[in-house]
Design an enzyme around this catalytic site. Sequence first.
Site, PDB file in Angstrom:
ATOM      1  N   SER A 220      -4.168   6.892  -0.305  1.00  0.00           N
ATOM      2  CA  SER A 220      -3.801   5.709   0.174  1.00  0.00           C
ATOM      3  C   SER A 220      -3.016   4.709  -0.905  1.00  0.00           C
ATOM      4  CB  SER A 220      -4.885   4.691   0.830  1.00  0.00           C
ATOM      5  OG  SER A 220      -4.447   3.507   1.283  1.00  0.00           O
ATOM      6  N   ASP A 346      -0.642   6.922  11.785  1.00  0.00           N
ATOM      7  CA  ASP A 346      -1.401   6.277  10.873  1.00  0.00           C
ATOM      8  C   ASP A 346      -0.860   4.738  10.994  1.00  0.00           C
ATOM      9  OD1 ASP A 346      -2.630   4.786   8.658  1.00  0.00           O
ATOM     10  OD2 ASP A 346      -2.061   6.419   7.407  1.00  0.00           O
ATOM     11  N   HIS A 375      -5.475   7.247   9.323  1.00  0.00           N
ATOM     12  CA  HIS A 375      -5.507   6.728   7.877  1.00  0.00           C
ATOM     13  C   HIS A 375      -6.837   7.143   7.233  1.00  0.00           C
ATOM     14  CE1 HIS A 375      -3.903   4.651   4.452  1.00  0.00           C
ATOM     15  NE2 HIS A 375      -5.395   4.008   4.263  1.00  0.00           N
TER      16      HIS A 375
END
Length: 409
Positions: A220, A346, A375
């Site tokens: 991320s 996502d 995600h």
Amino acid sequence: MQRLAMDLRMLSRELSLYLEHQVRVGFFGSGVGLSLILGFSVAYACYYLSSIAKKPQLVTGGESFSRFLQDHCPVVTETYYPTVWCWESRGQTLLRPFITSKPPVQYRNELIKTADGGQISLDWFDNDNSACYMDASTRPTILLLPGLTGTSKESYILHMIHLSEELGYRCVVFNNRGVAGENLLTPRTYCCANTEDLETVIHHVHSLYPSAPFLAAGVSMGGMLLLNYLGKIGSKTPLMAAATFSVGWNTFACSESLEKPLNWLLFNYYLTTCLQSSVNKHRHMFVKQVDMDHVMKAKSIREFDKRFTSVMFGYRTIDDYYTDASPSRRLTSVGIPVLCLNSVDDVFSPSHAIPIETAKQNPNVALVLTSYGGHIGFLEGIWPRQSTYMDRVFKQFVQAMVEHGHELS
């Protein structure tokens, strides 16, 4: 296909036991009820196989990298079977932290100093019991970068360390300033556009083990930071390869997606409160730079970034910061092999912002795009507690680069 067949057999067995022990009378005890249930199950299985379970899209900027991945990292070309009862993006995203296990890891903590007088907390897993690499000086080292408010305690980080342990590798987790319990010595935190702390960490780790293969993996925001670093420095890095997972490629698009009502309710507001909590612990350090009362009233990540992050790092506007923070603009400058796993569903990183055409311009870049996974989700199997598709991609890729990376030279 064998994995799916096993999953479906297990599901059918559990359903049969339920029907046998719980549903004995009335409509569901009749052949009609059972036929309806079995008919629905067959219809769902057909839908799942035709519309949900798919091979990922592999986008590479060079034929040699594509062949390398197919030969040594075959998971990126295999069908990904999301968990049959939880394949939707938000479900995968929300469930993963609660359902996946947290393998026990014993860390050795190290605090290193920065040029501005601050400190960075590194958590080491030395793997001194490695049977494959008994010489610590040449033991492969994997630098791990957690997400926005993450630390070395995140389940996805622990799984990466567990897999690295199996391979005989050493890991070190880069905790961003002020999030891992250490004192904040200067009025500065972190952002994915400023790579100075990461450069300090990479230089430090490499200086300790200059003869060891050195790789990095970012998740991320950690992946965004890693890509921005690689885009700035090109091939002049001691890293031999890198992997990223669920990166937000365009910060404007990410912010817009997360501000949609349902996404704001499920994700945005919670993450904003986490950011506020992390800086409020060190509130006394920032009162001369920012209006902390105004920061604590932010209702979204964008508002927090406008009131705190962009001010902290000297950006004139929030748009200036978000432009600088977007990794897609630097992708063509990456100078080492990088594999980037994203799911096109996502909500943190919408599919239209994934830089497919840009990736095709760089022979060092490979995008692996799954249809589902959310995600940092990528759950698979009936009860996805031990491993995810993301874990398998990580393990195969780092092993491929350590053992066969010379083929790309």
